[in-house]
Structure formats: C-alpha cells, structure tokens
Design an enzyme around this catalytic site. Structure first.
Site: not given
Length: 286
Positions: A203, A129, A249
C-alpha cells in the site's frame, strides 16, 4: 542480510517478472495455486451497528454472484466483529480485525487481544497499516507490528502485513528499499512454514485515500520486487505461494487492469469497500 538480499533481488526481480504478464501466462502459472484475495478495510466506518450489519449483508449478497474461486473478506471495527461474523457465516465472505494488541490479557485499557478476536469467529487480522505507522491513529514501530504478527500466527489466524512508502520516499526512489526494510522487520522470526498463512499488502501511502493510484506498471514492479525479496529471504517456493495484495484507492474503474498483473494477487480495499455498489464490481472483476 536483508539489505544484501534486497539488493540481489532487485537486480532481477522487476525486469524478469514485470512484463506482459496477463493472468494465465507462464509467469502466473509459476506461482502455483495463488488464489485471488480481496479484502475490504472499513477503517473507522460505518457509524452504527445497524449500518455495519446492513453493509455485511449486502457484501454477502454481491459475493454470491462471484464465479471465481477466490477469497473475500471484510475487516471491520472491533464493536462490529461478532455481528458481522454471524451475518457472513456460511457465505463466501470471511471476517478480519483491523488490528490486535500485543498482550493476551491484563491491565491494558482499550487493548483487544488475539484470543478475543478469534473467539468471535475472525479469520484475518490486518497488521502494520500505514495509518498505524504514520500517526493517523498511532505511530507504531516495525517491532510492534512483528509482535502483533507473532500473536496472530501463534493463534492460528492469518495476518495481512501492510508495507509501503510515503510520497517523499517514492519520489526519492526508495519504495523498494522501504518495503524491504519493513518486510525484514515485520517478518522477523517467521518460518517458511508460517509464511503459508501470511498475506502481504503493498500500500503506497501516497495512494491511500487520496484518489491517486499507482499505475499497474508501478504496482507490478513493486509486487515483483517483493516476491523476489521473499525468494532471497526464504526460497522460490515460498515466494511463488505468498499472496501479495495491492491497496491504494482501488475502485471499480481500475481493478481490472491491476488484477491483470501477474504478481498482484488481490486487493486491500478502503473507501470502495463501504458500499456494495462499489465493492461488488471489485470482487467480481473481469
């Protein structure tokens, strides 16, 4: 080789796979059985075990109304894993850890091993991440992420490998090159057979927790590129079968248009996964 593959893939991937693509189209069917996969990433939330148990129970409840054949998961902090696994047992919701350590046991204060994660009932582990890439909580390397991914695969659990560019890299038109490099290093040594257990999460760092969202066109373009990269590095069968989530988001007001894209197979959801009122509409997208 990865760079050459990425260049070749980029030459046709986006243009061939981007357009029109509603689910059920020829392009979608080409992928075979790619079930949608939506996972909540709780990050450093909530504050207490009681809150975590209540949230897990709420997620189970809203998942019961999901009529689509899909995979749902919540990835939560280590102290909550055992309790959340117990609450979700027998439901449509699986559980994942947000990270794992590279060693199995020993003098590694604060480390959590893959065997410990597996023993409480987890199915997934998030790897790479951006908050562990870019200093929010750590500044780990692709080599470290690859070692962690190797641990996850060897244990029989399923990794969610995150890739994505920063705002500066996006503005320099390096988003695909960055993803190709992170994929090349993160998936080093991973076989075609092992790729059946790997989920990729795209992402864009500039969209995580900022309220900014990559438009469906931007997200689809990169997802199609990632799939073309997989075809170059493995083969088309592998590319068609690997699920690629979008993260950044994701919310009830944008999930429908994102999920309509042919190469977006789900979402890794941050803040909106912390209430059933928001996560419910996401897993029950139109």
């Amino acid at each position: 080789a990865a760079a050459a593959g990425a260049e070749a893939a980029g030459a046709w991937g986006a243009s061939e796979l981007r357009g029109g693509g509603l689910r059920g189209s020829t392009l979608r069917l080409k992928g075979g059985d790619r079930k949608y996969f939506i996972a909540g990433n709780w990050k450093l939330n909530p504050s207490t075990l009681d809150e975590a148990k209540a949230l897990a129970a709420d997620v189970v409840k809203v998942s019961e109304g999901c009529k689509r054949d899909m995979d749902i998961a919540v990835c939560c902090p280590y102290p909550f894993l055992a309790s959340v696994c117990e609450i979700t047992k027998g439901s449509k919701v699986s559980v994942g850890a947000e990270d794992v350590f590279t060693e199995d046991k020993g003098a590694f204060t604060g480390g959590v091993s893959i065997s410990q994660i597996k023993s409480v009932g987890c199915k997934y582990v998030v790897i790479g991440h951006s908050e562990r890439r870019h200093g929010n909580i750590a500044s780990e390397s692709d080599a470290t992420f690859n070692a962690k991914l190797r641990k996850v695969l060897d244990s029989g659990l399923e990794p969610i490998l995150c890739v994505g560019e920063t705002k500066d890299e996006y503005e320099a038109n390096l988003n695909k090159a960055v993803c190709a490099l992170q994929l090349s290093k993160g998936l080093a040594g991973v076989s075609k057979e092992e790729m059946k257990k790997v989920t990729i999460a795209y992402e864009p760092v500039w969209a995580i927790g900022t309220g900014l969202v990559a438009t469906p066109e931007i997200a689809q373009d990169v997802h199609a590129y990632i799939r073309s990269w997989l075809a170059q590095m493995y083969d088309q069968e592998t590319a068609d079968s690997v699920r690629i989530q979008y993260g950044g988001s994701v919310a009830p007001n944008n999930v429908d248009t994102l999920m309509a894209c042919p190469d977006i197979d789900g979402a890794l959801v941050g803040g909106a996964s912390l209430t059933a009122e928001k996560f419910g509409p996401i897993i029950n997208f139109k």
